[in-house]
Design a protein around this motif. Structure first.
Motif, mmCIF file in Angstrom:
data_model
loop_
_atom_site.group_PDB
_atom_site.id
_atom_site.type_symbol
_atom_site.label_atom_id
_atom_site.label_comp_id
_atom_site.label_asym_id
_atom_site.label_seq_id
_atom_site.Cartn_x
_atom_site.Cartn_y
_atom_site.Cartn_z
ATOM 1 N N THR A 99 -10.758 24.696 1.886
ATOM 2 C CA THR A 99 -11.353 25.568 0.862
ATOM 3 C C THR A 99 -10.421 26.688 0.432
ATOM 4 O O THR A 99 -10.565 27.235 -0.665
ATOM 5 N N ASP A 100 -9.444 27.050 1.291
ATOM 6 C CA ASP A 100 -8.490 28.105 0.896
ATOM 7 C C ASP A 100 -7.307 27.554 0.112
ATOM 8 O O ASP A 100 -6.374 28.290 -0.225
ATOM 9 N N GLY A 101 -7.331 26.251 -0.185
ATOM 10 C CA GLY A 101 -6.284 25.647 -0.993
ATOM 11 C C GLY A 101 -5.137 25.035 -0.206
ATOM 12 O O GLY A 101 -4.299 24.348 -0.786
ATOM 13 N N THR A 102 -5.078 25.264 1.092
ATOM 14 C CA THR A 102 -4.000 24.708 1.906
ATOM 15 C C THR A 102 -4.353 23.291 2.342
ATOM 16 O O THR A 102 -5.532 22.929 2.430
ATOM 17 N N MET A 103 -3.332 22.512 2.618
ATOM 18 C CA MET A 103 -3.536 21.139 3.064
ATOM 19 C C MET A 103 -3.615 21.084 4.586
ATOM 20 O O MET A 103 -2.865 21.768 5.281
ATOM 21 N N ARG A 104 -4.541 20.286 5.068
ATOM 22 C CA ARG A 104 -4.641 20.057 6.500
ATOM 23 C C ARG A 104 -4.315 18.594 6.786
ATOM 24 O O ARG A 104 -4.874 17.694 6.156
#
Length: 397
Positions: A99-104
């Motif tokens: 949700t914060d835009g970073t990829m996991r």
């Protein structure tokens, strides 16, 4: 002539552009991460591609798994299954945008089909794991240390929805249950026959049950209820009824058996309601077969109770069959035309049942009136001068 040549050349250029666009494959794709791969494969389902380098001396596999046409609200995964060709037992690489835009990107061992993709250690080493999302395309990068020396691996790829930062269970129909196969790391040859074989078995299961329980059983019931109203159809209606229901039961048992086989091959996928109704149908159908062997004579004192039992069980089987077939449609998710075709068949049977019900009641009532009229003496009290035998009285009688 020159104009015609110009038109032909223009069409040729246009057609070449169309064919080049539709012929795009992994071989014509340049990864933007400055990583190069010697081999790649266009995977047959879910808009996916696999690029890889394989070092046989170190047994290291470097991969880039691309999943196109994907949004930020979806997760993707690519996995190797060291023990079988299905999803259960796979060792997966998973990626999605948080949700914060970073990829996991993380690893997840798959123990069942209802997994929520919990993070965990795999049965082999994974390094350099990362993921990117750009232009509706997620790419997973990783280096894998294979635990055996075989150059052929079973692999699985998937996608599913993301709610917040939690992955949801993927769809269990269509391309999502076909996205598996084998891959030769040296030759690049791949096969997805395992998924196709399972789909074929599911389709056979569906067709056998739809034809037997869902079509032949109702037809057999219509024969028994309405043909016997016609005296000319006796005893043909009985043999037609028994023959139709016997064929339906035999074909239905075959369909039920394929369902058991499918369940044993994928114990982690459970369709409890569909399975339970299927077992009930098999039990009720078998009871009907045995009831036929114990059928009392028409004048037996227990025949009335046998008829009640036979009708209740028979109609219960038909109703449960139709319900379960529609549950099967929701599981298989075939083209709409198949569901619409079955709805058309059921509607036609229902329409015939309605008008035949009215017509047979008309015949029964008419027959009863004729029988009553035939038993009544005509010309009672000497009316019309006709005796009960239809002859005029003679003088002096």
């Amino acid at each position: 002539m020159a104009g015609m040549l110009e038109l032909v050349l223009s069409l040729s250029v246009l057609m070449s552009m169309i064919f080049s666009s539709t012929a795009q494959s992994c071989k014509s794709y340049a990864l933007s991460s400055n990583k190069t791969f010697r081999a790649c494969n266009d995977l047959p389902y879910l808009n996916s591609y696999l690029h890889w380098n394989y070092d046989s001396s170190s047994n290291k596999l470097q991969i880039a798994y691309r999943h196109t046409g994907i949004t930020s609200s979806r997760w993707v995964a690519w996995a190797i299954n060291p023990t079988s060709t299905g999803m259960a037992g796979s060792q997966a690489l998973v990626a999605y945008q948080q949700t914060d835009g970073t990829m996991r990107a993380y690893t997840s061992p798959i123990s069942s089909y209802q997994t929520s993709l919990q993070e965990g250690k795999l049965s082999f080493d994974v390094s350099d794991l990362s993921a990117t999302l750009a232009n509706n395309e997620i790419i997973i990068f990783a280096t894998i240390g294979l635990s055996n020396t075989s150059t052929t691996v079973n692999h699985v790829w998937q996608d599913g929805a993301v709610s917040g930062n939690a992955t949801q269970v993927h769809a269990t129909s269509g391309a999502n249950v076909q996205s598996m196969g084998t891959l030769n790391l040296l030759s690049g040859e791949s096969s997805s026959t395992g998924g196709n074989d399972r789909i074929r078995k599911r389709n056979i299961h569906g067709v056998l049950n739809a034809v037997s329980w869902g079509i032949l059983m109702p037809i057999g019931a219509l024969i028994a209820r309405y043909l016997k109203a016609f005296k000319s159809a006796d005893p043909a209606w009985f043999y037609l009824h028994v023959g139709c229901q016997s064929i339906a039961y035999i074909v239905g048992v075959a369909g039920w058996g394929t369902g058991l086989k499918l369940g044993s091959e994928s114990a982690s996928i459970q369709y409890d309601a569909h399975r339970t109704i299927g077992i009930i149908l098999f039990c009720l159908g078998t009871l009907q077969v045995f009831a036929l062997l114990l059928r009392p004579k028409p004048d037996h004192k227990y025949r009335f109770y046998w008829n009640i039992y036979h009708h209740l069980v028979g109609y219960s089987v038909i109703i449960l069959s139709i319900i379960n077939i529609f549950k099967g449609f929701s599981i298989l998710n075939p083209d709409k035309k198949w569901k619409n075709a079955y709805i058309g068949v059921i509607a036609a049977l229902a329409f015939n049942a309605v008008w035949l019900e009215g017509y047979t009641w008309y015949l029964v009532v008419k027959r009863k009136r004729s029988e009553i009229a035939g038993k009544m003496p005509h010309g009672m009290n000497g009316s019309n001068g006709v005796n009960g035998f239809g002859a005029r009285q003679h003088q002096g009688e």
